[in-house]
Enzyme design. Structure first.
Site, PDB file in Angstrom:
ATOM      1  N   ASP A 256       0.907  -1.145   0.000  1.00 42.13           N
ATOM      2  CA  ASP A 256       0.000   0.000   0.000  1.00 42.13           C
ATOM      3  C   ASP A 256       0.943   1.190   0.000  1.00 42.13           C
ATOM      4  O   ASP A 256       1.552   1.497   1.023  1.00 42.13           O
ATOM      5  CB  ASP A 256      -0.900   0.018   1.234  1.00 42.13           C
ATOM      6  N   HIS A 257       1.080   1.840  -1.149  1.00 40.53           N
ATOM      7  CA  HIS A 257       2.177   2.817  -1.252  1.00 40.53           C
ATOM      8  C   HIS A 257       1.991   4.002  -0.316  1.00 40.53           C
ATOM      9  O   HIS A 257       2.938   4.734  -0.040  1.00 40.53           O
ATOM     10  CB  HIS A 257       2.406   3.260  -2.710  1.00 40.53           C
TER      11      HIS A 257
ATOM     12  N   HIS B 189      -6.043   2.638   1.324  1.00 38.97           N
ATOM     13  CA  HIS B 189      -5.243   3.799   1.728  1.00 38.97           C
ATOM     14  C   HIS B 189      -5.815   4.551   2.939  1.00 38.97           C
ATOM     15  O   HIS B 189      -5.115   4.807   3.911  1.00 38.97           O
ATOM     16  CB  HIS B 189      -5.115   4.786   0.564  1.00 38.97           C
TER      17      HIS B 189
END
Ligand code: NAP
Length: 483
Positions: free
Chosen positions: A177-178, A240
């Site tokens: 999950d950047h 996110h």
């Protein structure tokens, strides 16, 4: 201040989907920047893998073009680029067939870290994992990196987890999950757990509410058909925004250790209350400013998929009893802005006559643009004329605080890939976390599908649908401006 670059161990990284959009825009430019920073040892190798028949040289030419396009000009060092390209190889491989696997096996070296980045559609994860095992290419120390979307509901996430678990242990699986790789997001943990200042106030007694906003100016043009099957809840909230919420709400872990951190995040997700329909607002951007609206971009005139969602979320535990977390995210909004804002309660008793200038303390954590933190505090308005109050920001923008070094802050992908090589899973989602997030999300989506709710149309360039404003107004609160 000199940043410390600690080189990682020598590695062979195979990028399945090495010619795709994500590899070109993020993974390969990120690896080049780590090479430039001397963090990637020169003996390491990157092996692109996809179906197209390319020679090493043709692949290097493609990657040279990607670096030219996606790396800022002041970071393009011709000698370093050639040095980096020399570390690249390419194997034509079919994830669903027999082609290329023997060549890949022959290329891999012993006694170096082996990592496999699955930058392909999730429907191919199982095929790739199976063939890596069958050909003896992955060993017990290999790592696999998988991209979002990790499922589209609990059942599909479970199926993906089960399919990876057939070939890899959980300690080998890195679910990206950047958002977790962003500098400010990690700073959120440092601020909370390395300072005594905030933690005593970090609870329902002192916090009025929390707002989490991820606003985008772009629409879904170009990927509308894909997006239409997903929507803002699946595409942004389940992953996110949920991760951001967890980092704010979690209890202090006993140590900054992958499982200790993820155990605490999991407890938050499990404590999320179901969200009633009146606490959910969904929107779709209409046409405007000379551009088509969502329905045209999605190529689906009857679509009920949301390009915007706002939710009031409650956590049922002691720390957060009665503190609403307002989440919102959407496309084609007024500005590109992501932030977390923690609004504190007023002091218990007002001693100053001038109440007019009074505002709450707010801790604002900006993710983009201009990463940094801001604490809004009350001070005396300067000058004579009595004790009048005003609110000022105590501003900590990374660009200012760190000077030139801020320009070198690694992008989220750079940091996360280096963490994979180091074998550090702290900033990656564990399988049970992802499943718990879907277990909370599924009934919300099923609810609006069963009711046949339609999203409310909002103007492009606005801050979202009218009903989202009401979600806050009816609680006597207001959203922070999107700017
Ligand atoms: P993409 O541009 O469509 O690239 C797909 C890649 O997979 C290509 O290199 C393609 O090359 C390869 N491929 C397709 N079928 C294959 C097969 N049977 N065997 C071997 N290779 C195959 O997709 P992308 O945008 O890079 O996305 C990759 C993954 O990242 C997806 O899961 C996506 O959801 C996720 N993701 C992407 C982004 C983004 O910004 N792009 C952001 C977040 C997550 P060939 O056709 O030559 O085989």
């Amino acid at each position: 201040m000199v940043s410390r670059v600690i080189p990682v161990d020598v590695f062979d990284l195979v990028i399945f989907g090495g010619t795709g959009d994500l590899a070109r825009r993020k993974i390969l430019p990120g690896l080049y920047r780590r090479f430039l920073a001397a963090q990637m040892p020169a003996e390491s190798r990157i092996i692109g893998a996809a179906r197209a028949e390319l020679t090493d040289q043709e692949y290097r030419d493609q990657v040279r073009a990607a670096i030219a396009e996606f790396v800022p000009a002041d970071r393009q060092d011709p000698a370093a680029i050639e040095g980096f390209l020399a570390r690249l190889h390419y194997v034509a491989i079919d994830a669903t067939g027999a082609n290329g696997w023997a060549q890949l096996k022959a290329l891999m070296r012993e006694n170096v870290v082996r990592a496999f980045y699955f930058s392909v559609a999730p429907s191919l994860f199982g095929d790739i994992a199976q063939r890596l095992s069958d050909h003896g290419i992955a060993d017990a120390w290999s790592r696999v990196v998988v991209e979002k979307p990790f499922g589209r509901d609990l059942a599909s996430a479970r199926a993906l987890n089960a399919c990876l678990a057939r070939h890899f242990n959980e300690t080998q699986i890195y679910r990206i999950d950047h958002y977790l790789g962003k500098e400010t997001v990690q700073n959120l943990m440092a601020v909370r757990f390395a300072n005594i200042l905030f933690e005593p106030l970090w609870k329902a007694e002192y916090i009025d509410h929390v707002q989490i906003t991820v606003a985008e100016t772009v629409g879904v043009e170009g990927r509308g058909a894909y997006y239409d099957k997903s929507g803002a809840m699946r595409d942004m909230v389940q992953n996110h925004l949920m991760q951001l919420l967890c980092l704010i709400a979690m209890e202090p872990p006993y140590h900054f250790d992958p499982d200790a951190v993820r155990d605490e995040k999991l407890k938050v997700i499990r404590a999320l209350k179901p969200v009633p329909p009146e606490d959910i607002v969904r929107g779709q951007y209409g046409p405007g400013n000379g551009e088509a609206g969502y329905l045209a971009h999605a190529e689906n005139p009857n679509s009920r998929t949301e390009s915007y969602i706002a939710l009031k979320v409650q956590i049922s535990n002691w720390r957060w009893q009665g503190v609403p977390f307002y989440l919102r995210t959407g496309k084609r909004l007024r500005a590109r802005a992501s932030e977390i804002a923690i609004t504190f309660k007023p002091p218990p008793h007002a001693i100053f006559d001038d109440a007019s200038g009074w505002h709450e303390n707010v801790l604002v954590i900006r993710l983009q643009p201009n990463e940094g933190m801001n604490l809004m505090v009350m001070i005396k308005e300067p000058g004579p004329g009595g004790m009048r109050l005003m609110q000022v920001p105590l501003d900590m923008s990374f660009a200012e605080a760190l000077g030139a070094e801020a320009a070198d802050v690694p992008d989220a992908y750079e940091r996360l890939i280096m963490d994979v090589i180091r074998g550090n899973q702290t900033l990656f989602m564990r399988g049970d976390e992802v499943e718990a997030a879907w277990a909370w999300t599924d009934p919300i989506i099923e609810g609006w599908e069963a009711r046949g709710d339609r999203p409310q149309i909002y103007d492009p360039g606005s801050s979202g649908p009218e009903d989202a404003l009401m979600l806050m107004h009816r609680d006597g609160r207001r959203w922070r401006e999107i700017r």
